[in-house]
Design an enzyme around this catalytic site. Structure first.
Site, PDB file in Angstrom:
ATOM      1  N   TYR A 251     103.167  52.541  22.833  1.00 45.74           N
ATOM      2  CA  TYR A 251     102.755  52.005  24.134  1.00 45.74           C
ATOM      3  C   TYR A 251     102.805  53.084  25.209  1.00 45.74           C
ATOM      4  CZ  TYR A 251     102.433  48.781  28.083  1.00 45.74           C
ATOM      5  OH  TYR A 251     102.041  48.122  29.222  1.00 45.74           O
TER       6      TYR A 251
ATOM      7  N   PHE B 160      73.720  54.760  38.986  1.00 45.87           N
ATOM      8  CA  PHE B 160      73.400  53.812  37.924  1.00 45.87           C
ATOM      9  C   PHE B 160      73.972  52.435  38.252  1.00 45.87           C
ATOM     10  CE2 PHE B 160      73.306  52.252  33.431  1.00 45.87           C
ATOM     11  CZ  PHE B 160      71.928  52.249  33.346  1.00 45.87           C
ATOM     12  N   ASP B 161      73.641  51.445  37.409  1.00 42.71           N
ATOM     13  CA  ASP B 161      73.897  50.048  37.774  1.00 42.71           C
ATOM     14  C   ASP B 161      75.364  49.748  38.033  1.00 42.71           C
ATOM     15  OD1 ASP B 161      74.580  50.277  35.090  1.00 42.71           O
ATOM     16  OD2 ASP B 161      73.463  48.514  34.427  1.00 42.71           O
TER      17      ASP B 161
ATOM     18  N   ASP C 257      79.400  61.612  37.948  1.00 40.12           N
ATOM     19  CA  ASP C 257      79.284  60.558  36.949  1.00 40.12           C
ATOM     20  C   ASP C 257      78.787  61.279  35.704  1.00 40.12           C
ATOM     21  OD1 ASP C 257      78.554  58.537  35.254  1.00 40.12           O
ATOM     22  OD2 ASP C 257      77.350  57.428  36.693  1.00 40.12           O
TER      23      ASP C 257
ATOM     24  N   ALA D  23      78.746  60.850  32.205  1.00 39.36           N
ATOM     25  CA  ALA D  23      78.600  60.251  30.882  1.00 39.36           C
ATOM     26  C   ALA D  23      77.803  61.143  29.934  1.00 39.36           C
ATOM     27  CB  ALA D  23      77.933  58.880  31.004  1.00 39.36           C
TER      28      ALA D  23
ATOM     29  N   LYS E 113      79.065  57.816  25.433  1.00 40.87           N
ATOM     30  CA  LYS E 113      77.809  58.571  25.334  1.00 40.87           C
ATOM     31  C   LYS E 113      78.094  59.940  24.691  1.00 40.87           C
ATOM     32  CE  LYS E 113      76.753  55.441  28.697  1.00 40.87           C
ATOM     33  NZ  LYS E 113      77.709  54.438  29.225  1.00 40.87           N
TER      34      LYS E 113
ATOM     35  N   HIS F 228      71.325  41.682  35.850  1.00 38.49           N
ATOM     36  CA  HIS F 228      70.445  41.891  34.707  1.00 38.49           C
ATOM     37  C   HIS F 228      71.122  41.638  33.361  1.00 38.49           C
ATOM     38  CE1 HIS F 228      72.454  45.648  35.645  1.00 38.49           C
ATOM     39  NE2 HIS F 228      72.201  46.098  34.444  1.00 38.49           N
TER      40      HIS F 228
END
Length: 463
Positions: free
Chosen positions: A72, A124-125, A215, A217, A258, A450
């Site tokens: 843990y 992005f979204d 960002d 990814a 990704k 969406h």
């Protein structure tokens, strides 16, 4: 003769795919309320919905799963992930999260307040959703050239430095918690950002005292394009380019699903120790303890290995060449898409594909449905549905680009599958004069709609 290009791997395990009939697909998409996210995966032949968490892991990644430490607190796997992030990206401080949007939640819960402005290149979204959920503004400063899908320039994902500087001059730095630079620029078609632009944006941020957040990814794919397209980087390794890229930012979020080629995982990393400590509370509340943060030990191990593999040239050359292969096939069939071919996906220009569908009836979503009915291929709409409603007026936003993204999972499909995708799009193009109506909304969430939206066919009287 020169030898033809071949993949840098061989296949070790397979998953059977089921072919379906057009009649079945027409029934299934209607049952799914014309939302491609609602389709069951066994009703898909070729799934290009996303490249996030859908790639095939390597034998070394699978072996790392068996070595995961599930303690843990203080697990060995945490320190393996920490070492990989420091060695490859240069960040000393990080917090693990179960995926990219969770990393964004940790960061934005800490730094954003109502009324803030976060300029960037086509957020992005999930990024835009997190910002607008907190009643802040995601301000797009992408270069204008990105809106012309047929224009070919090497770094179409860049921020317009003049637009950004105007924003930084207009608002006090206390109102701008970060500039968000997405590498590669997903919403604009998986388009890369140049090292020159990264440096210029970072210098502006330094000048105005505002942090720069990546960002990240698809950081490795961005580095690949820098190597093959930007002068002075052709002889550098991907890892050298990545290390330089991240020397020009203060914060990064990453969906490791990704470019680290894992099924689940992500993190937020910091140069500033104080900000790292401020974010820790939100990690513990929302994700888990600081040394696992929503991830299992085995997933942290696989992520560390995948981050190393994902930043190797041979892997990237194979991966990005497959995207380019689809682009070349679409050129042959005269199917319009965001040019040049991006790093992780082809973004088909839905307005050019379906010129008779009114914009109010969601052109890119209509194209996605038609492609699924044609051949059981699932893509994702990057258009008005994803753009959501204006948070103040509640009117639908209609972006300049209506794109159907076909995201190719890493190390998953062969070029025979890609041939099917191209042929199916040609078939849709050949009958596009018969497609004159789209879809209207039956129900939707107020933000990031969406994913769960329900639609029905547009008919006279239901618009």
């Amino acid at each position: 003769m020169n030898l033809p290009f071949a993949e840098s791997y061989r296949i070790k395990m397979i998953e059977p795919l089921r072919k379906s009939t057009r009649e079945e697909r027409e029934r299934w998409i209607k049952e799914a309320k014309y939302n491609l996210f609602n389709l069951k995966s066994d009703r898909i032949f070729i799934d290009l919905l996303t490249d996030s968490g859908t790639g095939a892991m390597s034998e070394k990644q699978w072996s790392e799963l068996m070595l995961g430490d599930e303690s843990y607190a203080g697990a060995r796997s945490y320190y393996k992930m920490k070492e990989a992030i420091k060695n490859i990206l240069g960040f000393e401080y990080f917090l693990p999260a179960h995926q990219g949007r969770a990393a964004e939640n940790i960061l934005y819960s800490t730094i954003i307040k109502e009324g803030d402005i976060l300029p960037g290149n086509s957020h992005f979204d999930t990024t835009k959703g997190h910002i607008e959920f907190r009643k802040a503004v995601a301000l797009d400063c992408t270069i204008d050239e990105a809106a012309d899908t047929q224009l070919e320039i090497p770094f179409k994902g860049n921020i317009d430095a003049n637009k950004l500087e105007e924003v930084l001059k207009k608002y006090p730095k206390e109102q701008i918690p970060a500039v968000v630079l997405t590498i590669t620029n997903n919403t604009a078609g998986g388009q890369p950002v140049s090292m020159e632009n990264i440096k210029e944006v970072y210098q502006l941020c330094q000048k105005f005292g505002v942090p720069l957040q990546f960002d990240a990814a698809r950081l490795a794919e961005n580095a690949y394009f820098i190597k093959i397209r930007e002068k002075g980087y052709e002889n550098k390794t991907i890892k050298e380019i990545v290390k330089e890229m991240f020397s020009y930012c203060d914060i990064m979020t990453m969906s490791a699903k990704k470019d680290a080629i894992v099924n689940m995982g992500g993190f937020v990393a910091f140069k500033d120790e104080n900000l790292w400590k401020r974010c820790q509370m939100y990690c513990i509340i929302n994700e888990g303890f600081l040394t696992y943060g929503g991830m299992s030990g085995r997933d942290m191990n696989a992520l560390a290995q995948g981050l190393d593999e994902g930043t190797e040239f041979d892997h990237l050359e194979t991966r990005i060449n497959q995207v380019a292969y689809l682009g070349a096939k679409l050129d042959e069939y005269k199917v319009p898409y965001q040019r040049p071919a991006g790093g992780h996906a082809i973004f088909v220009d839905a307005k050019k594909m379906l010129p008779n569908v009114p914009k109010e009836e969601f052109v890119a979503q209509t194209l996605g449905i038609e492609l699924y009915i044609e051949a059981g291929i699932r893509g994702v709409e990057i258009g008005a549905l994803l753009a959501d409603r204006d948070p103040i007026t509640r009117e639908n936003r209609f972006p300049s680009l209506e794109l159907l993204r076909l995201a190719i999972p890493r190390r998953t499909y062969t070029n025979n599958h890609i041939d099917v995708v191209a042929a199916a799009l040609k078939n849709v193009l050949d009958r596009n004069n018969t497609i004159t109506r789209g879809y209207v909304i039956k129900s939707e969430f107020p933000i990031m709609r969406h994913f769960t939206i329900e639609l029905e066919k547009a008919e006279l009287g239901n618009q």
